[in-house]
Design a protein around this motif. Structure first.
Motif, short mmCIF file in Angstrom:
data_model
loop_
_atom_site.label_atom_id
_atom_site.label_comp_id
_atom_site.label_asym_id
_atom_site.label_seq_id
_atom_site.Cartn_x
_atom_site.Cartn_y
_atom_site.Cartn_z
N PRO A 168 7.65 -3.13 -3.65
CA PRO A 168 8.34 -1.98 -4.23
C PRO A 168 7.36 -0.91 -4.65
O PRO A 168 6.19 -1.19 -4.94
N GLY A 169 7.81 0.34 -4.68
CA GLY A 169 6.94 1.45 -5.01
C GLY A 169 6.33 1.31 -6.40
O GLY A 169 7.01 0.94 -7.35
N ALA A 170 5.05 1.63 -6.51
CA ALA A 170 4.35 1.51 -7.79
C ALA A 170 4.55 2.76 -8.65
O ALA A 170 4.52 3.87 -8.13
N PRO A 171 4.76 2.60 -9.94
CA PRO A 171 5.00 3.76 -10.82
C PRO A 171 3.72 4.43 -11.28
O PRO A 171 3.43 4.54 -12.47
N LEU A 172 2.90 4.91 -10.33
CA LEU A 172 1.67 5.63 -10.66
C LEU A 172 1.67 6.98 -9.94
O LEU A 172 2.24 7.12 -8.85
N ARG A 173 1.00 7.95 -10.53
CA ARG A 173 0.95 9.28 -9.95
C ARG A 173 -0.10 9.33 -8.83
O ARG A 173 -1.18 8.75 -8.95
N ASN B 194 -7.03 5.45 -17.71
CA ASN B 194 -7.35 4.05 -17.40
C ASN B 194 -6.11 3.20 -17.21
O ASN B 194 -6.16 1.98 -17.36
N ASN B 195 -5.01 3.85 -16.90
CA ASN B 195 -3.76 3.12 -16.72
C ASN B 195 -3.74 2.44 -15.36
O ASN B 195 -4.00 3.07 -14.33
N HIS B 196 -3.44 1.14 -15.34
CA HIS B 196 -3.35 0.36 -14.12
C HIS B 196 -2.00 -0.35 -14.08
O HIS B 196 -1.28 -0.40 -15.08
N HIS B 197 -1.69 -0.90 -12.89
CA HIS B 197 -0.46 -1.67 -12.75
C HIS B 197 -0.77 -2.94 -11.97
O HIS B 197 -1.62 -2.95 -11.07
N ILE B 198 -0.06 -4.01 -12.33
CA ILE B 198 -0.21 -5.30 -11.66
C ILE B 198 1.15 -5.72 -11.12
O ILE B 198 2.16 -5.65 -11.82
N PHE B 199 1.17 -6.13 -9.84
CA PHE B 199 2.41 -6.60 -9.20
C PHE B 199 2.46 -8.12 -9.23
O PHE B 199 1.45 -8.79 -9.02
N SER B 200 3.64 -8.67 -9.49
CA SER B 200 3.87 -10.11 -9.48
C SER B 200 4.90 -10.44 -8.40
O SER B 200 6.00 -9.87 -8.40
N LEU C 68 1.75 6.05 -1.03
CA LEU C 68 1.02 4.79 -0.88
C LEU C 68 2.02 3.66 -0.68
O LEU C 68 2.90 3.46 -1.51
N ASN C 69 1.88 2.94 0.43
CA ASN C 69 2.72 1.78 0.71
C ASN C 69 1.85 0.54 0.80
O ASN C 69 0.82 0.54 1.47
N ILE C 70 2.27 -0.53 0.13
CA ILE C 70 1.50 -1.76 0.09
C ILE C 70 2.32 -2.88 0.72
O ILE C 70 3.51 -3.04 0.42
N TYR C 71 1.67 -3.65 1.58
CA TYR C 71 2.32 -4.74 2.31
C TYR C 71 1.56 -6.05 2.10
O TYR C 71 0.33 -6.06 1.99
N LEU C 72 2.30 -7.15 2.07
CA LEU C 72 1.73 -8.48 2.17
C LEU C 72 2.09 -9.02 3.54
O LEU C 72 3.25 -8.97 3.96
#
Length: 435
Positions: free
Chosen positions: A134-139, A169-175, A118-122
């Motif tokens: 940057p790559g997210a630390p989720l499986r 229910n683990n989530h991640h938030i990018f800043s 999974l790649n995320i772009y702004l």
């Protein structure tokens, strides 16, 4: 009478122009390019004064986007302001699975067909600047991108991702301010992976109740839906004038849906039915799919799939602009074979901070390069000397993409010219001075 305008007046005039004109004017001069593309204060003022609401449609076949004007009359067919946009970060074998918009920026999530990457772009579609997160630390393969928002007090853009349809229910938030991810926990498992709605600096999704994520405090909470009416069916949310709104689908079979507005945020008693939106004429129709795309001041834009029979053989997709204060609507037929994703967005020149880590848009660089070459020809020998100097460096300074500094490509070009002048001075023969 003065034969020129002071720069502050020129800036005030430019702030009132649409984005398309401003992008063209970046080739007028280096100073205009610097103001339009690199001045955050100019971008903020222009966004506040000259907002343009559009729908971004992903062309499934060409991997491009159609940007459509939502405020001009639809009866005239395609508007002259409609245009094609390339996707500068599209990768072979990857699909766009989510699109979100905030302040003219688009958050796009790309994944491979097996959901193992999974790649995320702004991305700013107007300037073509984009940034890979940057790559997210989720499986994988259950990670989904849920929403995209902005904190006005800190100028921080946030992206929420999570594990979809799992007991985790683990989530991640990018800043964007820290350029990093932080782990958070949701009180409820997420059952829907479609777009979460941004309102009051929080992201919202709806099931039996509203699940909200507060971007200020990085905290989940639940909120009440409108008091149930007989047959009430709320499955989509939106934002109207900065207030959270909800769409009741109970009357969609007869061509209407109701729009509710939460007049006071997180106060269940403040839910009020504001408008009844007409979505098609009173005739036998089956609604297979209906999704609001954008709530504007006087109308709402929706995407709908209709069929003339219950076998769903003869279906068609349409964009609908339904008026708020009268039973009036406009339609525009679209091809679902062509369009895979649609979101509403507002054009802007805004970017993250001082344009750090940006990719230079090729079409703008080309225009700037042509303007620079024309200027070099007019300057005669000096222009040829600059061209030789650039050739020795191996690249055109206008195309330099500054990755780690706040300076723009124009600054790089000016520094190159200054270095040339210093070199000429150092090579000049020294003359003795008579006393």
């Amino acid at each position: 009478m003065a034969d020129y305008l002071p720069e502050h007046l020129i800036v005030q005039i430019l702030q009132r122009l649409p984005i398309k004109s401003l992008i063209r004017f970046t080739s007028v001069s280096k100073r205009w390019r610097l103001i339009i593309l690199s001045d955050p204060n100019f971008a903020k003022s222009q966004f506040q004064q000259s907002r343009s609401r559009r729908v971004l449609c992903l062309d499934r076949k060409e991997s491009e986007f159609d940007s459509r004007d939502m405020e001009s009359p639809w009866s005239t067919g395609e508007s002259s302001t409609d245009r094609k946009l390339s996707c500068p970060f599209k990768q072979p074998g990857y699909n766009l699975n989510a699109l979100f918009s905030c302040n003219g920026l688009v958050c796009a999530a790309l994944s491979d067909r097996n959901w193992t990457d999974l790649n995320i772009y702004l991305w700013n579609p107007s300037t073509q600047f984009f940034k890979k997160l940057p790559g997210a630390p989720l499986r994988f393969p259950f990670t989904r991108c849920y929403g995209f928002g902005y904190l006005s007090a800190t100028g921080d853009y946030r992206v929420l991702i999570g594990n979809f349809c799992t007991l985790n229910n683990n989530h991640h938030i990018f800043s964007s301010n820290t350029n990093s991810w932080k782990s958070i926990q949701s009180p409820l498992p997420v059952q829907r992976d479609d777009q979460w709605i941004l309102s009051n600096e929080a992201l919202h999704s709806v099931e039996k109740e509203i699940l909200a994520f507060d971007l200020n405090h990085d905290k989940f909470q639940t909120m009440p839906l409108p008091d149930p009416e007989p047959g009430q069916y709320i499955r989509e949310l939106g934002d109207f004038r900065g207030c959270l709104c909800a769409f009741d689908y109970k009357n969609q079979c007869i061509g209407f849906i109701d729009l509710w507005v939460m007049k006071e945020y997180n106060v269940g008693e403040s839910w009020t039915k504001f408008f009844t939106l007409k979505i098609f004429d009173l005739q036998p129709m089956v609604v297979r799919y209906l999704r609001p795309i954008m709530v504007m001041e006087t109308s709402t834009i929706l995407e709908i799939e209709l069929s003339n029979d219950r076998r769903l053989i003869d279906t068609e997709f349409k964009l609908i602009k339904s008026c708020h204060k009268e039973e009036k609507f406009e339609t525009h037929k679209i091809s679902r074979k062509m369009y895979a994703k649609m979101i509403g967005y507002e054009e802007s020149l805004l970017w993250l901070g001082v344009h750090n880590n940006r990719n230079c848009p090729m079409e703008l660089a080309k225009k700037a390069r042509n303007a620079s070459e024309a200027e070099g020809q007019n300057n005669g020998e000096q222009g040829r000397m600059n061209s030789v100097n650039v050739a020795n460096q191996g690249s055109n300074p206008v195309n330099v993409c500054v990755q780690n500094h706040g300076s723009s490509s124009v600054d790089v070009q000016l520094q190159t010219k200054q270095a040339t002048v210093k070199e000429q001075v150092s090579r000049a023969p020294k003359r003795s001075r008579k006393v």
